[in-house]
Write a protein that holds these residues in place. Structure first.
Motif, short mmCIF file in Angstrom:
data_model
loop_
_atom_site.label_atom_id
_atom_site.label_comp_id
_atom_site.label_asym_id
_atom_site.label_seq_id
_atom_site.Cartn_x
_atom_site.Cartn_y
_atom_site.Cartn_z
N TYR A 187 -0.45 -0.85 -7.47
CA TYR A 187 -1.06 -1.32 -6.23
C TYR A 187 -2.22 -2.28 -6.43
N PHE A 190 -7.38 -0.66 -2.11
CA PHE A 190 -6.67 -1.47 -3.10
C PHE A 190 -7.10 -2.95 -3.00
N SER A 245 -2.96 2.89 -10.56
CA SER A 245 -3.17 1.79 -9.60
C SER A 245 -3.13 0.44 -10.29
N ASN A 263 0.85 -1.18 0.00
CA ASN A 263 0.00 0.00 0.00
C ASN A 263 0.88 1.23 0.00
N ARG A 264 0.28 2.41 0.10
CA ARG A 264 1.02 3.65 -0.06
C ARG A 264 0.62 4.68 0.99
N SER A 305 -7.02 -5.05 -0.36
CA SER A 305 -7.13 -5.52 1.02
C SER A 305 -8.30 -6.46 1.25
N GLY A 349 -2.93 -3.39 3.99
CA GLY A 349 -3.48 -2.13 4.46
C GLY A 349 -4.98 -2.08 4.32
N TYR A 403 -4.40 8.76 -7.11
CA TYR A 403 -4.93 8.01 -5.98
C TYR A 403 -5.87 8.87 -5.15
#
Length: 458
Positions: free
Chosen positions: A71, A95, A67, A21-22, A97, A92, A393
């Motif tokens: 991600y 995205f 993305s 993640n970011r 998850s 995280g 994002y």
């Protein structure tokens, strides 16, 4: 061999962990890794490569700035984890998850996914199986269809049974997509067609179900934590009613309007429900509090929420640390009787958006950044002066979490924090948060999901 009556030694924690993640998510997970003595390796896109929050960390570039090139590229992330010798991966929130295919792919390649098992994620990710499981565990549901609707005619029949207005919802939906309201029989066919078309485009799944539309309700969620040995605890509830286009703006705990009997009943039922499906890790059960004071289950998010910090502030529990320990095979370090929820906590999400232009995202360079500091304030951010907000994002810059002995005290401390926050170069949502917190409607709890208290200004 262990001594009679003793537990086997806890397995070792991971040595290296991939952060898939970011931004502030990556910073948050890395902080937990540091506390556990684990080396975090950050997966980054071309747009985030070299960002200030990555300095001093190991990074692996996944691909391009979009993305889908980074991600959301499942194979690239798993390959990065393998090549960087990471035995675990934390997705995280957002995205991938809540993607059971990604969780299964990680496990298939020997990378521990920090989250629930893929089967539990798949079951709770589909709305109708989730509702069936929650009903069996004793949670109250919103009246509606028993499962997927087979046709417009069935939707009309169910609507007549539960009463108008009704909400057509995507089986695989999220973020408000694939949802349409029908306020009378003549609107069902059009709502059905529109919701189905949007759901098919957004989720490649046009299946729909129907619920009675609860208007004038409050959005409440319960934080759950579970290990693989059947131990489940809750960390109380959060009130997330203040939203714009189904995106939360302010979250607080405890809910200032939830009746105590309904709180204790539903918290206990939520724990039973999580245990009944073999849930493991952190998760959130979302409810609507109707005007009669009953909490009605909507869905379960099989991941951490952005607003998990609110529950951490009241409980003193680090949810990311617990997630990592549970994924490594450890038992929960706490039992329900160990959890003490203190005071009141409020979170504001600060985004780079222009509130004068219908909250239009505002990428650009932050020329000056100064975050407030106080013993009663937590700031989760990845931003520094000079940070370039990318256009690719979510525009979240930081989260402010203020605590107090009372709700009024937490509100005043949050207003002071918002006033002290300095962000020059891009517009932010600070004005809308200040307007909400200062409004009589918010202070007196005279609001629901239909409007934003204090906004727009009169």
């Amino acid at each position: 061999m262990t001594a009679r009556g003793s537990l086997p030694a806890a397995p070792p924690l991971f040595r290296r962990l991939m952060v898939g993640n970011r931004g502030e998510v990556a910073v948050r997970i890395s902080r937990a890794c540091d506390a556990l003595g684990i080396t975090p390796v950050l997966a980054v896109s071309a747009a985030d490569r070299g960002a200030a929050y990555t300095q001093g960390r190991e990074t692996v570039c996944l691909g391009g700035p979009r993305s889908t090139q980074s991600y959301l590229d499942m194979r690239a992330i798993v390959q990065a984890a393998r090549q960087s010798e990471c035995s675990a991966l934390h997705p995280g929130w957002g995205f991938l998850s809540e993607n059971p295919v990604f969780a299964a792919l990680c496990e298939a390649h020997g990378v521990t996914f920090i989250g629930p098992p893929a089967h539990a994620m798949h079951r709770m990710g589909k709305k109708t199986p989730a509702k069936a499981a929650m009903r069996a565990a004793g949670l109250q549901l919103i009246p509606g269809s028993d499962g997927i609707l087979a046709s417009v005619e069935e939707a009309q029949a169910v609507a007549e049974r539960v009463g108008y207005p009704v909400l057509l919802k995507a089986e695989s939906g999220g973020g408000g997509r694939g949802m349409r309201i029908a306020r009378g029989p003549d609107e069902v066919a059009g709502a059905y067609a529109d919701a189905q078309a949007e759901a098919s485009a957004a989720f490649a799944d046009g299946r729909l179900y129907l619920e009675r539309l609860i208007e004038g309700g409050r959005h409440i969620e319960i934080q759950i934590l579970a290990d693989r040995y059947g131990h489940v605890i809750h960390l109380g509830e959060r009130d997330c009613t203040v939203q714009r286009n189904h995106q939360k703006l302010i979250e607080e705990s405890p809910s200032p309007v939830l009746p105590e009997l309904e709180r204790s009943r539903t918290l206990a039922a939520a724990v039973r429900a999580a245990a009944s499906i073999g849930y493991v890790g952190a998760g959130t059960m979302e409810f609507l509090l109707d005007q009669g004071g009953t909490l009605r289950f909507m869905e379960m998010n099989t991941r951490l929420q952005v607003e998990h910090c609110v529950s951490e502030q009241r409980s003193g529990v680090d949810l990311v640390i617990e997630q990592i320990r549970v994924a490594a095979g450890h038992r929960l370090s706490l039992r329900q009787q160990d959890i003490v929820l203190r005071g009141h906590a409020i979170e504001c999400r600060i985004n780079a958006e222009d509130t004068t232009q219908n909250f239009r995202p505002a990428p650009g360079r932050i020329t000056r950044w100064h975050a407030p500091a106080s013993e009663h304030l937590r700031v989760d951010t990845h931003v520094q002066s000079g940070y370039e907000v990318p256009p690719h994002y979510d525009s979240l810059l930081c989260k402010l979490i203020a605590s107090g002995d009372t709700r009024d005290q937490a509100i005043e401390r949050m207003i002071a924090a918002l006033t002290d926050l300095v962000c020059e170069g891009v517009p932010t949502t600070v004005p809308v948060h200040l307007a909400i917190l200062r409004s009589p409607a918010f202070r007196d709890n005279h609001y629901d999901t239909r409007s934003i208290p204090g906004w727009p200004p009169a």
